[in-house]
Design an enzyme around this catalytic site. Structure first.
Site, mmCIF file in Angstrom:
data_model
loop_
_atom_site.group_PDB
_atom_site.id
_atom_site.type_symbol
_atom_site.label_atom_id
_atom_site.label_comp_id
_atom_site.label_asym_id
_atom_site.label_seq_id
_atom_site.Cartn_x
_atom_site.Cartn_y
_atom_site.Cartn_z
ATOM 1 N N GLU A 211 0.889 -1.169 0.000
ATOM 2 C CA GLU A 211 0.000 0.000 0.000
ATOM 3 C C GLU A 211 0.925 1.216 0.000
ATOM 4 O OE1 GLU A 211 -3.301 -0.239 -0.105
ATOM 5 O OE2 GLU A 211 -3.420 -2.404 0.135
ATOM 6 N N CYS A 245 -2.014 9.683 2.514
ATOM 7 C CA CYS A 245 -1.595 9.050 1.252
ATOM 8 C C CYS A 245 -2.545 9.385 0.112
ATOM 9 C CB CYS A 245 -1.479 7.542 1.434
ATOM 10 S SG CYS A 245 -3.007 6.787 2.030
HETATM 11 P P1 NAD Z 1 8.267 4.761 4.914
HETATM 12 O O1 NAD Z 1 8.234 3.933 3.697
HETATM 13 O O2 NAD Z 1 9.445 5.601 5.183
HETATM 14 O O3 NAD Z 1 8.104 3.832 6.234
HETATM 15 C C1 NAD Z 1 7.065 2.894 6.371
HETATM 16 C C2 NAD Z 1 7.511 1.780 7.308
HETATM 17 O O4 NAD Z 1 8.637 1.127 6.733
HETATM 18 C C3 NAD Z 1 7.932 2.255 8.689
HETATM 19 O O5 NAD Z 1 7.466 1.339 9.662
HETATM 20 C C4 NAD Z 1 9.451 2.226 8.620
HETATM 21 O O6 NAD Z 1 10.037 1.945 9.867
HETATM 22 C C5 NAD Z 1 9.707 1.090 7.653
HETATM 23 N N1 NAD Z 1 10.977 1.270 6.916
HETATM 24 C C6 NAD Z 1 11.598 2.436 6.617
HETATM 25 N N2 NAD Z 1 12.734 2.198 5.942
HETATM 26 C C7 NAD Z 1 12.821 0.862 5.787
HETATM 27 C C8 NAD Z 1 13.768 0.008 5.149
HETATM 28 N N3 NAD Z 1 14.855 0.478 4.540
HETATM 29 N N4 NAD Z 1 13.535 -1.322 5.177
HETATM 30 C C9 NAD Z 1 12.442 -1.805 5.785
HETATM 31 N N5 NAD Z 1 11.508 -1.051 6.408
HETATM 32 C C10 NAD Z 1 11.694 0.274 6.405
HETATM 33 O O7 NAD Z 1 6.922 5.625 4.891
HETATM 34 P P2 NAD Z 1 6.464 6.739 5.889
HETATM 35 O O8 NAD Z 1 7.310 7.942 5.703
HETATM 36 O O9 NAD Z 1 6.327 6.180 7.251
HETATM 37 O O10 NAD Z 1 4.976 7.027 5.342
HETATM 38 C C11 NAD Z 1 4.708 7.883 4.303
HETATM 39 C C12 NAD Z 1 4.479 7.139 3.000
HETATM 40 O O11 NAD Z 1 3.501 6.134 3.169
HETATM 41 C C13 NAD Z 1 3.933 8.047 1.917
HETATM 42 O O12 NAD Z 1 4.538 7.732 0.703
HETATM 43 C C14 NAD Z 1 2.459 7.692 1.873
HETATM 44 O O13 NAD Z 1 1.816 7.974 0.654
HETATM 45 C C15 NAD Z 1 2.501 6.243 2.151
HETATM 46 N N6 NAD Z 1 1.231 5.786 2.679
HETATM 47 C C16 NAD Z 1 0.464 4.951 1.927
HETATM 48 C C17 NAD Z 1 -0.778 4.566 2.402
HETATM 49 C C18 NAD Z 1 -1.676 3.652 1.613
HETATM 50 O O14 NAD Z 1 -2.636 3.163 2.184
HETATM 51 N N7 NAD Z 1 -1.424 3.420 0.345
HETATM 52 C C19 NAD Z 1 -1.211 5.011 3.644
HETATM 53 C C20 NAD Z 1 -0.387 5.857 4.371
HETATM 54 C C21 NAD Z 1 0.828 6.243 3.894
#
Ligand code: NAD
Length: 456
Positions: A211, A245
């Protein structure tokens, strides 16, 4: 417990078929709902401590959202989980067939920070409903909510059923994938990290539901009811300060109504989020890094309205800028209260603009012209969206929610969530009273005639 121990205990739990009975899953969901109700004020306080979310937003988009998801699941779970009979083809005569929903097993659920409670617990509801065990990984950027989540899970479930691990994603998640070895990964977050997760999962052939984010366009046609559109857009963009998002990322407005739309949107933002020129009911930017990132994106932008920032509070007022495809604002998902505004003359202008960021997570179109509406909905690929509204496609559990291409793969919520966390297991049952001899070797002309007739 380390990941290996969590893996062993959850595999033992699953092997004892402790969660196959629907009644056991329902009890777990009821226990989850009660535990959330008991901690509701703590959760709302944690969301305020992390991002100063208003109580209304914290309830409607996080806690209340989950209550609805659990109630809906409890109401329909028996029907969803019942094996589905399907017609069989004549060549299988005399057979019947059913599709059984089978839990994947151990699932890893990874959540982002923007709706840190809802985006961890909504997939958990579906995972439990489908009969899985789970390991949860909340975001490290919202530590207060993460702490409440950790206590809620450990007080409600044994770790052999649901565990939670905190920490930096880039260290915790690879270890979890290697040692916990999930049977399914459900990831919500950025497209960049989604790619990393999918690569690590591919090494072990672990299926993934992703997602992700993206740049969701919001189209305003000249036939739109501007007063209503401005309200629904200001809410869709203003909620969580644009850190959503599915928030409208940029606007594409018919050139004839550009000025009227801007004036309406500006006054609506003012009515919603200002009191005596001070921002109210308006969430903070999550941290210094994202605050500076957003201010950096605003550099050299031609501001139409807004643009003021308040560093002590980490707030940026609702801001609209002139659209420019070459500007950094159009190079990444904005994820904050800023929107570039482009104009269009015809639908081809819209397609050309959106083609720069294909397959957005959401698309919104405001129009009273049903032909225009149909053209946009039919001709553009997007995860989901609304006509004359924003965000609402994700709040109804009857609708699948998910992206396509860059904005993700797989969907959840309601019954779709149940199926996302279930393998569909086809089982054919054949009666013994009839067995056509010609199906078996050695074959002759008659055998071939019969098979040709069946498979024509
Ligand atoms: P992110 O991808 O930085 O982090 C998401 C999760 O992944 C966190 O728990 C983080 O600890 C983990 N993570 C970070 N780096 C990682 C790595 N290298 N390896 C493994 N895990 C890792 O996202 P964010 O900044 O927390 O959230 C914002 C993003 O999420 C935006 O792009 C937004 O559009 C998206 N989002 C999507 C939805 C949806 O339903 N499609 C909903 C909310 C947010």
């Amino acid at each position: 417990m380390n990941f290996q121990e969590i893996r062993n205990s959850q595999e033992a739990f699953l092997s004892q078929a402790r969660n196959t009975e629907i009644s056991a899953r329902k009890s777990a969901l009821r226990a989850l709902k009660t535990a959330i109700q008991e901690r509701e004020s703590q959760i709302i306080a944690a969301l305020y401590a992390d991002m100063q979310k208003s109580e209304f937003e914290a309830y409607s988009s996080e806690v209340g959202f989950i209550y609805q998801e659990i109630s809906h699941t409890l109401k329909h779970l028996d029907a969803w989980a019942k094996p589905k009979s399907v017609r069989t083809s004549l060549s299988l005569f005399p057979s019947s067939a059913k599709i059984h929903a089978q839990a994947y097993g151990k699932v890893l659920i990874i959540a982002p920070w923007n709706y840190p409670f809802q985006l961890l617990i909504a997939p958990l509801v579906a995972a439990i409903a489908a009969g899985n065990t789970a390991l949860l990984k909340p975001s490290e950027l919202t530590p207060n909510t993460s702490k409440v989540l950790s206590e809620l899970i450990s007080d409600t479930f044994s770790p052999e059923f649901v565990s939670l691990v905190e920490g930096e994603g880039h260290t915790v998640v690879p270890e979890a994938i290697d040692q916990y070895r999930p049977n399914l990964i459900f990831f919500t977050g950025s497209t960049a990290v989604g790619r990393i997760i999918a690569e690590s999962a591919a090494k072990h052939l672990i299926p993934c539901i992703l997602e992700l984010g993206g740049k969701s366009p919001c189209i305003i046609d000249k036939s739109a009811n501007l007063a209503v559109a401005a309200q629904r857009i200001a809410l869709g963009k203003g909620i969580n300060s644009g850190q959503t998002c599915v928030a409208p990322d940029y606007f594409i407005v018919h050139e004839e109504i550009k000025d009227a739309f801007i004036a309406k949107l500006k006054s609506t933002f003012y009515d919603f989020y200002y009191k005596n020129d001070v921002l109210i009911d308006y969430t903070q930017i999550v941290n210094e890094h994202h605050f500076k990132r957003l201010l950096g994106l605003l550099e050299d932008a031609k501001i139409i309205f807004g643009g003021k920032s308040f560093p002590n509070e980490r707030r940026i007022e609702p801001t609209i800028v002139e659209g420019d495809m070459q500007h950094p604002l159009m190079k990444e998902e904005i994820f904050g209260p800023i929107s570039p505004l482009f104009t269009f003359k015809n639908t081809q202008d819209i397609y050309t603009l959106i083609q720069n960021h294909p397959n957005p997570l959401s698309l919104y179109v405001f129009t009273a012209d049903s032909q225009f509406e149909q053209e946009i909905v039919r001709n553009i690929s997007f995860g989901g969206g609304c006509v004359n509204n924003t965000l609402m496609h994700l709040v109804d559990p009857n609708l699948p929610f998910g992206g396509i291409g860059n904005s993700g793969s797989g969907a959840y919520h309601g019954e779709t969530g149940f199926h996302a966390f279930s393998h569909r297991k086809s089982v054919v049952k054949t009666a013994n009273w009839f067995d056509l001899r010609q199906k078996y070797p050695p074959y002759n002309k008659k055998s071939l005639q019969i098979i040709r007739w069946f498979l024509r």
